[in-house]
Motif scaffolding. Structure first.
Motif, mmCIF file in Angstrom:
data_model
loop_
_atom_site.group_PDB
_atom_site.id
_atom_site.type_symbol
_atom_site.label_atom_id
_atom_site.label_comp_id
_atom_site.label_asym_id
_atom_site.label_seq_id
_atom_site.Cartn_x
_atom_site.Cartn_y
_atom_site.Cartn_z
ATOM 1 N N ARG A 105 0.844 -1.201 0.000
ATOM 2 C CA ARG A 105 0.000 0.000 0.000
ATOM 3 C C ARG A 105 0.881 1.252 0.000
ATOM 4 O O ARG A 105 1.721 1.442 0.880
ATOM 5 C CB ARG A 105 -0.908 -0.015 1.226
ATOM 6 C CG ARG A 105 -1.948 1.087 1.261
ATOM 7 C CD ARG A 105 -2.817 0.935 2.501
ATOM 8 N NE ARG A 105 -3.808 1.999 2.597
ATOM 9 C CZ ARG A 105 -4.092 2.667 3.709
ATOM 10 N NH1 ARG A 105 -3.439 2.372 4.840
ATOM 11 N NH2 ARG A 105 -5.009 3.619 3.719
ATOM 12 N N ILE A 106 0.674 2.114 -1.005
ATOM 13 C CA ILE A 106 1.509 3.302 -1.157
ATOM 14 C C ILE A 106 1.381 4.231 0.050
ATOM 15 O O ILE A 106 2.374 4.799 0.519
ATOM 16 C CB ILE A 106 1.156 4.049 -2.458
ATOM 17 C CG1 ILE A 106 1.538 3.190 -3.675
ATOM 18 C CG2 ILE A 106 1.867 5.396 -2.527
ATOM 19 C CD1 ILE A 106 1.125 3.778 -5.004
ATOM 20 N N VAL A 107 0.176 4.383 0.566
ATOM 21 C CA VAL A 107 -0.052 5.246 1.728
ATOM 22 C C VAL A 107 0.804 4.783 2.909
ATOM 23 O O VAL A 107 1.419 5.598 3.612
ATOM 24 C CB VAL A 107 -1.544 5.256 2.111
ATOM 25 C CG1 VAL A 107 -1.759 5.887 3.487
ATOM 26 C CG2 VAL A 107 -2.360 6.004 1.053
ATOM 27 N N ASP A 108 0.885 3.467 3.141
ATOM 28 C CA ASP A 108 1.678 2.932 4.243
ATOM 29 C C ASP A 108 3.175 3.080 3.979
ATOM 30 O O ASP A 108 3.959 3.347 4.894
ATOM 31 C CB ASP A 108 1.332 1.458 4.486
ATOM 32 C CG ASP A 108 -0.079 1.273 5.004
ATOM 33 O OD1 ASP A 108 -0.531 2.135 5.771
ATOM 34 O OD2 ASP A 108 -0.727 0.277 4.644
ATOM 35 N N PHE A 109 3.585 2.908 2.726
ATOM 36 C CA PHE A 109 4.999 3.056 2.388
ATOM 37 C C PHE A 109 5.445 4.503 2.594
ATOM 38 O O PHE A 109 6.530 4.760 3.127
ATOM 39 C CB PHE A 109 5.251 2.607 0.950
ATOM 40 C CG PHE A 109 6.706 2.587 0.588
ATOM 41 C CD1 PHE A 109 7.528 1.557 1.008
ATOM 42 C CD2 PHE A 109 7.263 3.610 -0.179
ATOM 43 C CE1 PHE A 109 8.878 1.536 0.677
ATOM 44 C CE2 PHE A 109 8.605 3.594 -0.514
ATOM 45 C CZ PHE A 109 9.419 2.555 -0.083
ATOM 46 N N LEU A 110 4.607 5.459 2.178
ATOM 47 C CA LEU A 110 4.942 6.868 2.383
ATOM 48 C C LEU A 110 5.022 7.199 3.872
ATOM 49 O O LEU A 110 5.891 7.966 4.301
ATOM 50 C CB LEU A 110 3.899 7.760 1.696
ATOM 51 C CG LEU A 110 3.961 7.803 0.169
ATOM 52 C CD1 LEU A 110 2.759 8.567 -0.390
ATOM 53 C CD2 LEU A 110 5.256 8.448 -0.307
ATOM 54 N N ALA A 111 4.113 6.614 4.663
ATOM 55 C CA ALA A 111 4.155 6.830 6.114
ATOM 56 C C ALA A 111 5.460 6.299 6.693
ATOM 57 O O ALA A 111 6.053 6.909 7.598
ATOM 58 C CB ALA A 111 2.966 6.149 6.788
ATOM 59 N N LEU A 112 5.937 5.175 6.164
ATOM 60 C CA LEU A 112 7.203 4.598 6.607
ATOM 61 C C LEU A 112 8.366 5.545 6.338
ATOM 62 O O LEU A 112 9.324 5.619 7.100
ATOM 63 C CB LEU A 112 7.438 3.270 5.886
ATOM 64 C CG LEU A 112 8.566 2.374 6.379
ATOM 65 C CD1 LEU A 112 8.266 1.864 7.788
ATOM 66 C CD2 LEU A 112 8.747 1.195 5.433
ATOM 67 N N LEU A 113 8.250 6.330 5.242
ATOM 68 C CA LEU A 113 9.288 7.297 4.899
ATOM 69 C C LEU A 113 9.109 8.641 5.616
ATOM 70 O O LEU A 113 9.907 9.555 5.437
ATOM 71 C CB LEU A 113 9.290 7.541 3.382
ATOM 72 C CG LEU A 113 9.586 6.328 2.489
ATOM 73 C CD1 LEU A 113 9.541 6.743 1.022
ATOM 74 C CD2 LEU A 113 10.923 5.704 2.827
ATOM 75 N N GLY A 114 8.030 8.755 6.398
ATOM 76 C CA GLY A 114 7.790 9.978 7.162
ATOM 77 C C GLY A 114 6.865 10.967 6.504
ATOM 78 O O GLY A 114 6.759 12.114 6.955
ATOM 79 N N HIS A 115 6.155 10.557 5.458
ATOM 80 C CA HIS A 115 5.239 11.452 4.751
ATOM 81 C C HIS A 115 3.799 11.174 5.191
ATOM 82 O O HIS A 115 3.316 10.043 5.085
ATOM 83 C CB HIS A 115 5.363 11.263 3.241
ATOM 84 C CG HIS A 115 6.739 11.521 2.722
ATOM 85 N ND1 HIS A 115 7.280 12.784 2.625
ATOM 86 C CD2 HIS A 115 7.691 10.661 2.263
ATOM 87 C CE1 HIS A 115 8.511 12.698 2.130
ATOM 88 N NE2 HIS A 115 8.785 11.426 1.909
ATOM 89 N N ARG A 116 3.131 12.211 5.671
ATOM 90 C CA ARG A 116 1.739 12.095 6.114
ATOM 91 C C ARG A 116 0.833 12.927 5.216
ATOM 92 O O ARG A 116 1.193 14.017 4.781
ATOM 93 C CB ARG A 116 1.599 12.579 7.562
ATOM 94 C CG ARG A 116 2.514 11.861 8.539
ATOM 95 C CD ARG A 116 2.069 10.425 8.765
ATOM 96 N NE ARG A 116 2.994 9.701 9.643
ATOM 97 C CZ ARG A 116 2.839 8.433 9.995
ATOM 98 N NH1 ARG A 116 1.794 7.750 9.558
ATOM 99 N NH2 ARG A 116 3.722 7.845 10.782
ATOM 100 N N ALA A 117 -0.352 12.407 4.953
ATOM 101 C CA ALA A 117 -1.302 13.124 4.099
ATOM 102 C C ALA A 117 -1.730 14.429 4.756
ATOM 103 O O ALA A 117 -1.990 14.481 5.962
ATOM 104 C CB ALA A 117 -2.515 12.249 3.817
ATOM 105 N N GLN A 118 -1.789 15.482 3.967
ATOM 106 C CA GLN A 118 -2.269 16.774 4.446
ATOM 107 C C GLN A 118 -3.788 16.868 4.366
ATOM 108 O O GLN A 118 -4.405 17.670 5.060
ATOM 109 C CB GLN A 118 -1.666 17.893 3.586
ATOM 110 C CG GLN A 118 -0.144 17.886 3.515
ATOM 111 C CD GLN A 118 0.466 18.288 4.831
ATOM 112 O OE1 GLN A 118 0.193 19.363 5.355
ATOM 113 N NE2 GLN A 118 1.306 17.411 5.391
ATOM 114 N N TYR A 119 -4.368 16.015 3.514
ATOM 115 C CA TYR A 119 -5.790 16.144 3.203
ATOM 116 C C TYR A 119 -6.269 14.799 2.653
ATOM 117 O O TYR A 119 -5.595 14.199 1.829
ATOM 118 C CB TYR A 119 -5.957 17.245 2.157
ATOM 119 C CG TYR A 119 -7.363 17.522 1.669
ATOM 120 C CD1 TYR A 119 -7.825 16.972 0.479
ATOM 121 C CD2 TYR A 119 -8.207 18.364 2.362
ATOM 122 C CE1 TYR A 119 -9.091 17.237 0.008
ATOM 123 C CE2 TYR A 119 -9.483 18.643 1.898
ATOM 124 C CZ TYR A 119 -9.921 18.070 0.724
ATOM 125 O OH TYR A 119 -11.187 18.339 0.264
#
Length: 295
Positions: free
Chosen positions: A10-24
């Motif tokens: 899941r891309i959302v989880d992979f980005l979270a692993l890299l420290g990126h959180r959704a703004q919206y």
């Protein structure tokens, strides 16, 4: 890690692993400050249902493998897979549940397609419910009849430059054959200096209806070609066609996707771009303005 294994992350989880959180987040669309560069407003979108990303500023997107290539600055799939595996190593990332067989788009099951001039009373009634002038509808649309799962259906059909059709009725919205932009010239064989840009063909039909009634609050009183994106996902194709115009008038939706699309176009074409969405600032789009349906 194989390509198929990477695509199941899941891309959302992979980005979270890299420290990126959704703004919206809205309707399974996650908006981020781009992980590919520094920025102050989010222009990077992840469709969580499809597990795909799109960067409006770069006009590019794809699956996690493509994202991995951008994140580690390589054109190599093997390097991207190694990057994904290295960062996901030891993390318990949930996998996207894959169907046992690829889901066929409903369009693949349509049979006996017949495209004819627009005349069916039900489709004209549908246009009337959207307050689109019937003669405008007949001028720019056709109707398509098809068989789907042993039943007959019909819908509006709006052609694109690849020979495909955007298809719509009150119960269905899709595309038959190739997905592409639609270009409607003011004069055949002649390119104008100005173009009006729309996200979907209902907004284009709404503009033409408003122009017929002399609505100068919305419409521009100079000759303009018209370009319908048929999806913000067609932004890269759109950008290539816009380079021919000295003035670009953007009539996109008053939402985040519309705003980011205009910003991307303006980033490339600068002062040639006018954001006309302020003309209908209290409405989501041009058809809502035509119908008086405020936000």
């Amino acid at each position: 890690m194989t390509i198929e294994e990477a695509k199941q992350v899941r891309i959302v989880d992979f980005l979270a692993l890299l420290g990126h959180r959704a703004q919206y987040v809205k309707s399974e669309q996650y908006w981020y400050l781009s992980p590919l560069r520094a920025e102050r407003t989010p222009s990077f979108k992840v469709n969580d249902r499809l597990n795909e990303w799109y960067d409006f500023a770069e006009a590019t997107g794809g699956d996690l493998v493509e994202l991995g290539k951008h994140l580690c600055g390589t054109g190599s799939v093997s390097e991207a897979l190694a990057y994904i595996e290295r960062h996901a190593n030891g993390a318990s990332l949930p996998r996207i549940r894959q169907p046992t067989a690829p889901v066929r788009p409903v369009e693949a099951e349509m049979k006996e397609l017949v495209v004819v001039p627009l005349r069916h009373h039900a489709l004209l009634s549908y246009l009337h419910s959207r307050m689109i002038d019937a003669d405008i509808g007949r001028m720019f649309c056709k109707e398509v009849h098809y068989e789907l799962r042993q039943r007959r259906y019909f819908a509006l059909a709006f052609s694109n430059i690849s020979g495909g059709y955007e298809v719509r009725n009150p119960y269905y919205k899709g595309c038959i054959n190739s997905k592409d932009i639609s270009l409607i010239p003011q004069s055949r064989g002649e390119v104008q200096s100005r173009v009006c840009l729309f996200e979907g063909f209902m907004d284009f039909l709404s503009y033409m209806t408003l122009k017929q009634t002399g609505d100068d609050t919305i419409c521009i009183d100079v000759p303009c070609d018209c370009l319908v994106m048929n999806s913000v996902g067609n932004l890269k194709k759109t950008l290539a066609h816009l380079q021919s115009y000295a003035h670009i008038h953007c009539y996109l939706d008053n939402d985040l996707a519309g705003q980011k699309t205009v910003e991307t176009i303006a980033g490339l074409y600068g002062e040639r771009v006018s954001n006309e969405a302020g003309r209908y600032a209290d409405y989501k789009d041009l058809n809502d303005y035509l119908r008086g349906k405020k936000l």
